[in-house]
Every structure is written in structure tokens, then in C-alpha cells.
Design a protein around this motif. Structure first.
Motif, PDB file in Angstrom:
ATOM      1  N   PHE A 141       0.811  -1.099  -0.098  1.00 51.15           N
ATOM      2  CA  PHE A 141       0.070   0.140  -0.074  1.00 51.15           C
ATOM      3  C   PHE A 141       0.886   1.472   0.228  1.00 51.15           C
ATOM      4  O   PHE A 141       1.976   1.312   0.736  1.00 51.15           O
ATOM      5  N   ALA A 142       0.596   2.132  -0.726  1.00 51.93           N
ATOM      6  CA  ALA A 142       1.231   3.670  -0.940  1.00 51.93           C
ATOM      7  C   ALA A 142       0.085   4.690  -0.888  1.00 51.93           C
ATOM      8  O   ALA A 142      -0.979   4.649  -1.116  1.00 51.93           O
ATOM      9  N   ASN A 143       0.769   5.811  -0.149  1.00 50.85           N
ATOM     10  CA  ASN A 143      -0.134   7.009   0.053  1.00 50.85           C
ATOM     11  C   ASN A 143       0.347   8.126  -0.419  1.00 50.85           C
ATOM     12  O   ASN A 143       1.416   8.762   0.189  1.00 50.85           O
ATOM     13  N   GLY A 144       0.140   8.798  -1.531  1.00 51.44           N
ATOM     14  CA  GLY A 144       0.651   9.836  -2.059  1.00 51.44           C
ATOM     15  C   GLY A 144       1.764   9.515  -2.792  1.00 51.44           C
ATOM     16  O   GLY A 144       2.074   8.343  -3.511  1.00 51.44           O
ATOM     17  N   GLY A 145       2.691  10.616  -2.983  1.00 48.95           N
ATOM     18  CA  GLY A 145       3.836  10.562  -4.038  1.00 48.95           C
ATOM     19  C   GLY A 145       3.343  10.729  -5.376  1.00 48.95           C
ATOM     20  O   GLY A 145       3.665  11.884  -5.570  1.00 48.95           O
ATOM     21  N   VAL A 146       2.786   9.921  -5.858  1.00 52.69           N
ATOM     22  CA  VAL A 146       2.132  10.078  -7.219  1.00 52.69           C
ATOM     23  C   VAL A 146       0.937   9.274  -7.180  1.00 52.69           C
ATOM     24  O   VAL A 146       0.528   8.582  -6.103  1.00 52.69           O
ATOM     25  N   SER A 147      -0.074   9.560  -8.218  1.00 58.04           N
ATOM     26  CA  SER A 147      -1.249   8.643  -8.209  1.00 58.04           C
ATOM     27  C   SER A 147      -0.998   7.339  -8.469  1.00 58.04           C
ATOM     28  O   SER A 147       0.073   6.910  -9.104  1.00 58.04           O
ATOM     29  N   PHE A 148      -2.040   6.494  -8.423  1.00 59.30           N
ATOM     30  CA  PHE A 148      -1.971   4.976  -8.905  1.00 59.30           C
ATOM     31  C   PHE A 148      -1.658   4.971 -10.194  1.00 59.30           C
ATOM     32  O   PHE A 148      -0.981   4.021 -10.587  1.00 59.30           O
ATOM     33  N   TRP A 149      -2.153   5.859 -11.262  1.00 52.25           N
ATOM     34  CA  TRP A 149      -2.316   5.779 -12.480  1.00 52.25           C
ATOM     35  C   TRP A 149      -0.642   5.782 -12.891  1.00 52.25           C
ATOM     36  O   TRP A 149      -0.247   5.254 -13.806  1.00 52.25           O
ATOM     37  N   TYR A 150       0.178   6.631 -12.260  1.00 57.73           N
ATOM     38  CA  TYR A 150       1.535   6.783 -12.605  1.00 57.73           C
ATOM     39  C   TYR A 150       2.345   5.597 -11.945  1.00 57.73           C
ATOM     40  O   TYR A 150       3.446   4.884 -12.525  1.00 57.73           O
ATOM     41  N   ARG A 151       1.860   5.290 -10.951  1.00 61.72           N
ATOM     42  CA  ARG A 151       2.416   3.771 -10.178  1.00 61.72           C
ATOM     43  C   ARG A 151       2.216   2.723 -11.222  1.00 61.72           C
ATOM     44  O   ARG A 151       3.149   1.781 -11.378  1.00 61.72           O
ATOM     45  N   GLN A 152       1.092   2.800 -11.827  1.00 61.18           N
ATOM     46  CA  GLN A 152       0.787   1.481 -12.721  1.00 61.18           C
ATOM     47  C   GLN A 152       1.728   1.862 -13.975  1.00 61.18           C
ATOM     48  O   GLN A 152       2.123   0.569 -14.584  1.00 61.18           O
ATOM     49  N   ILE A 153       1.921   2.722 -14.592  1.00 65.02           N
ATOM     50  CA  ILE A 153       2.700   2.876 -15.816  1.00 65.02           C
ATOM     51  C   ILE A 153       4.234   3.550 -15.740  1.00 65.02           C
ATOM     52  O   ILE A 153       5.251   3.338 -16.760  1.00 65.02           O
ATOM     53  N   GLY A 154       4.586   3.812 -14.626  1.00 67.38           N
ATOM     54  CA  GLY A 154       5.782   4.245 -14.232  1.00 67.38           C
ATOM     55  C   GLY A 154       5.904   5.718 -14.703  1.00 67.38           C
ATOM     56  O   GLY A 154       5.219   6.318 -15.579  1.00 67.38           O
ATOM     57  N   LEU A 155       6.613   6.602 -13.832  1.00 73.76           N
ATOM     58  CA  LEU A 155       7.047   8.094 -14.027  1.00 73.76           C
ATOM     59  C   LEU A 155       7.559   8.250 -15.471  1.00 73.76           C
ATOM     60  O   LEU A 155       8.578   7.592 -15.691  1.00 73.76           O
ATOM     61  N   PRO A 156       7.234   9.221 -16.106  1.00 70.32           N
ATOM     62  CA  PRO A 156       7.755   9.536 -17.451  1.00 70.32           C
ATOM     63  C   PRO A 156       9.188  10.092 -17.178  1.00 70.32           C
ATOM     64  O   PRO A 156       9.415  10.892 -16.088  1.00 70.32           O
ATOM     65  N   ALA A 157      10.145   9.842 -18.185  1.00 66.48           N
ATOM     66  CA  ALA A 157      11.343  10.537 -18.122  1.00 66.48           C
ATOM     67  C   ALA A 157      11.348  12.026 -18.077  1.00 66.48           C
ATOM     68  O   ALA A 157      10.612  12.577 -19.079  1.00 66.48           O
ATOM     69  N   ARG A 158      12.004  12.660 -17.358  1.00 62.68           N
ATOM     70  CA  ARG A 158      11.927  14.289 -17.295  1.00 62.68           C
ATOM     71  C   ARG A 158      12.563  15.030 -18.623  1.00 62.68           C
ATOM     72  O   ARG A 158      13.656  14.477 -18.692  1.00 62.68           O
TER      73      ARG A 158
END
Length: 476
Positions: free
Chosen positions: A14-31
Motif C-alpha cells: 500500500f502507498a499513500n501519495g507521492g504519485v497517483s496510482f495511474w503513474y504507479r501503474q505505468i511508471g513516471l515519465p522521464a523528465r
């Protein structure tokens, strides 16, 4: 695993915050790289969410030679665009009567029909540009779970008939059809509209950002804009950043809930927080009880309403208001949701969908949306100053941003079109009250809404006087 503070079942990861689940699902994009220094453009867009991305997309499509930059503090899609409930809905924020006062009733009807078409426009662009965002147009189901909600649902449907909604655009469901669609416990009545699709919001944001970059838009991330300056004499409009000034013929503000962070904008739009939780994937046996085979989006008629979707990988994602506002228009970029809000959303989930009571929660998060003082969205471009904006979507922005982007395109290119004649174009809205009145007012409004829901759930057959008072204070 259970939360020690709320007692709700949580997954081991379980995670709370940081990023949304939607980004947790696909991974954060490269900046992407930040602004390398002072630059000059034809159009500079402040904010890399849906509004900014759609505006850049349609401008580049219309005139590939335009020099366009997007200036984003975090990464494109970081804010509400990557944190929302995934409702690609034709619902429009604000009072229809208020919009109609600007250019007449027919203009508001035209605006509603434009929203209907915008749902399909987003779907078409995603298809044509190869953006895979788990889109499924299953429609929207509004459920009423007490007599007061049922009365309100019927009254709202009757009113919509006068604002461009035909029988095919929204209708009450018979009990059998409602049960066949979704088994939502306690439902007394439900209305269905086909003008809504489920999306995975982060996939849409990331995909759209990639498309505009491919078209030649300069997308600068990790670039904080601190101030917007109008055109003055020979000097162009300017976006002042921590990495240098960007001058342009037009500077478009597309910052939604983060607008208060710009100099002189603290009282412009109220940053309102909305929270979500998502379960682990549910087994087939649970879905046999729930139905939901059509992937409809589901909302209720409560004043502190909820919004839910069945995700593409068979979870339930559900959201609602948590702590709605922080003193001084502050925003929490960490995106964490208070334990009591997680518990509240969990109780709402199992109340509506008791068959999912054994499912565990895997992620919780929140996002910030923008609320104008009259709760009505606006889009505007001032050719004299070179400054423009769109926003104030009050949580209905997934589709409205697309309409805003096409409207800003026409305004920038000085086109007189059906879009530029819609009644939300050019509306001026007064600012929110200064603190501490702003904070006290919002706390009172939502306390009244919560009291109204409790009263209606216990014994109310009509809309609670608490809700009527809250609407009066809020100016909705």
C-alpha cells in the motif's frame, strides 16, 4: 494488513501519495530538460496539464509554423491531469443559467452540445495518434440512494431537458436495467447518459505530451513560472521563470489548481483538494455480483459526492472530497491523503459495493483542482495584453480541457467560430475573499454539505436546508 488508524484492509505494498496510482501503474515519465535560458516564442503556455497540451496540439495542427513552448514546474501531466478519476464526461461545471445570462439560453445549449462532441473528439484523437489510455465509452450512471437524492435526481433531469439534453442524452433507468448494469446497493433510482468514457488519465497525459513534442512543441519541465506580465509598448507578453524570461505574442495560463502560486493570482481560483483510493484487482466471483460489464462510470447524488470507475485491470477506483482546502490557497504537491479520508472513501465503497468488502486498498492519493468564485469554467484571450487563460473546471476538466484547447486555438488565430461564440468565452469572475474569510467559508460550506448528507441519509425526503445554505454561501 490493516491500517492501525482506520482498520481498513490494505495490501502489503500500500502507498499513500507521492504519485497517483495511474503513474504507479505505468511508471513516471522521464523528465524533459528545463528551459535553457531566455527565449522568444509565438505562444508560451504555462502549465503542462491537459489544457496546455490540448492547446499546443490544436495550434500546431492548425499552423505547424508556430513557435510554441510549454513551461511546466514538474513534468507534463503531473497535476490533476494525472490524478483525476478518469471520467471523460460531457458534464460541465457551473450554473447553466449563469452562463446563459452572457449570450442567451441557446448559447448555453450550444455549449452543452459542444461538450457532447468533445467526448468523441478526445476518443478520436487518442485513436488517431496512437495514445492507448484504456478508453471505453460505457456511459455514466448516476445513482440515488435515499429519497432526497431521488427527488434531486428527477428534478435535475427535468431541468436538463431545457438545456439541450434529449431523451437519448440522459434518461431514468428501470429497476431491471439498472441492476443489469451495476449492482450498487441501496439504489432507489438511477439515470444513465451515454456521453462518458472511462480513461486511464496518466496514459492520456503522457501520450498527449509525447505527441505535442513530436509535432515540434518545446516542452520544458522543471521550469517554475513565477509571474505573468502583459504586453507593454514594444515589449511582448512575458512568462517570468526561475530560469529566464520567455516572451511571446501570447502567454496562456493553464495552471488550474496551481494558479495561486503565480504572483498576483492568489485569490483568482481556489485550489480544492480531491482524494482517491483504488483496490487491488477483484476476482471474477466479485464481478459476478457487481456486474459492471459495461464499464460505466458511477457517481451518486450526495452533496459530498463520489465518483468511481471499474479500471481496465478490474479494480475499483473511487474518489471524493477529503480535506477540501488548505489555508492561504496552499497546495500539497506530495499528494498524500489523510487517513480519515481513506477510511471515509473505503466506507463509501463498501456501502455502494458490498460485494467488494473483502478487497484490500492498494493506493491512496489526492490532487488539486481549480474553483472560480462563481464555480463556472472560463476561457479567455486578451489580444491587447497578450495574456489568456482557461480553467476553473471544478473537477469536470478531463473533457472540458479539450474544448478549451480548441477554443484557445481559434482565439489565438483570431478566428470567429462557433467555439469562440460560446458563453464561457471571455467571462470575468470576481476574486475569492481574502484570508481568513476564504478558509472559514470553505470549511463551513463543506461542514454543511456533510451535515446535509447525514440528515438526508437518516430521514430526509427533500434536499436538506443545510445544503441549501451551503449553496447560498458558496455562490454555486
Amino acid at each position: 494488513m490493516c491500517s492501525v488508524t482506520t482498520g481498513i484492509p490494505l495490501t502489503e505494498d500500500f502507498a499513500n501519495g507521492g504519485v497517483s496510482f495511474w503513474y504507479r501503474q505505468i511508471g513516471l515519465p522521464a523528465r524533459r530538460p528545463p528551459l535553457p535560458g531566455p527565449r522568444d516564442y509565438d505562444v508560451a503556455i504555462v502549465g503542462g496539464g491537459y489544457t496546455g497540451l490540448w492547446t499546443a496540439y490544436y495550434l500546431k495542427q492548425a499552423d505547424p509554423g508556430l513557435r510554441i513552448a510549454i513551461l511546466e514546474k514538474e513534468f507534463a501531466g503531473f497535476g490533476a491531469s494525472g490524478r483525476n478519476g478518469g471520467w471523460l464526461s460531457a458534464e460541465f461545471a457551473g450554473s447553466r443559467k449563469r452562463h446563459a445570462r452572457t449570450r442567451g439560453r441557446q448559447a448555453m445549449i450550444d455549449l452543452q452540445h459542444a461538450m457532447f462532441r468533445s467526448v468523441d473528439e478526445v476518443i478520436a484523437v487518442a485513436r488517431d495518434e496512437g495514445i492507448h489510455a484504456d478508453i471505453h465509452k460505457g456511459g455514466l450512471l448516476h445513482v440515488a440512494t435515499n429519497p432526497a437524492q431521488r427527488r434531486r435526481l428527477r428534478a435535475e433531469l427535468a431541468e436538463l431537458r431545457g438545456w439541450g439534453y434529449g431523451a437519448a442524452d440522459m434518461r431514468l433507468l428501470g429497476r431491471d436495467e439498472q441492476s443489469e448494469r451495476v449492482q450498487a446497493a441501496g439504489t432507489l433510482e438511477a439515470a444513465y447518459s451515454p456521453h462518458c468514457a472511462r480513461i486511464q488519465p496518466a496514459k492520456l497525459a503522457v501520450g498527449l505530451a509525447a505527441v505535442v513534442a513530436r509535432l515540434g512543441v518545446d516542452v520544458y519541465e522543471n521550469t517554475t513560472v513565477t509571474e505573468l506580465r502583459p504586453r507593454s509598448g514594444a515589449a511582448k507578453a512575458t512568462a517570468v521563470t526561475t530560469r529566464g524570461a520567455v516572451t511571446a505574442d501570447y502567454v496562456i495560463r493553464a495552471t488550474e489548481g496551481f494558479t495561486a502560486g503565480l504572483a498576483g493570482q492568489r485569490r483568482q481560483w481556489l485550489p480544492m483538494n480531491s482524494s482517491m483510493i483504488v483496490t487491488e484487482p477483484l476476482p471474477a466471483e466479485v464481478w459476478k455480483h457487481l456486474g459492471w460489464a459495461g464499464n460505466e462510470l458511477v457517481g451518486d447524488q450526495a452533496h459530498a459526492y463520489i465518483y468511481a470507475q471499474r479500471t481496465a485491470d478490474d479494480r475499483i477506483a473511487i474518489g471524493g472530497r477529503g480535506v477540501p482546502y488548505r489555508f492561504g490557497s496552499r497546495t500539497d504537491i506530495r499528494g498524500a491523503t489523510q487517513p480519515q479520508t481513506v477510511a471515509l472513501l473505503w466506507r463509501m465503497l463498501i456501502k455502494l459495493f458490498p460485494a467488494a468488502a473483502d478487497a484490500r486498498v492498494q493506493h491512496a492519493w489526492c490532487g488539486v483542482l481549480g474553483v472560480p468564485r462563481d464555480w463556472c469554467s472560463t476561457v479567455h484571450l486578451d489580444h491587447a495584453s497578450g495574456l489568456g487563460w482557461a480553467g476553473g473546471y471544478v473537477g469536470s476538466g478531463v473533457t472540458t480541457t479539450n474544448l478549451a484547447g480548441r477554443t484557445l486555438r481559434d482565439l489565438v488565430l483570431r478566428r470567429d467560430t462557433e467555439l469562440t461564440r460560446l458563453p464561457w468565452v471571455g467571462r470575468q469572475v470576481r476574486q475569492w475573499e481574502p484570508e481568513p474569510l476564504r478558509w472559514a467559508g470553505v470549511q463551513l460550506i463543506y461542514a454543511l454539505f456533510r451535515a446535509a448528507d447525514r440528515h438526508e441519509n437518516e430521514r430526509g425526503t427533500t434536499t436538506s436546508v443545510y445544503a441549501r445554505l451551503a449553496n447560498l454561501i458558496s455562490g454555486r
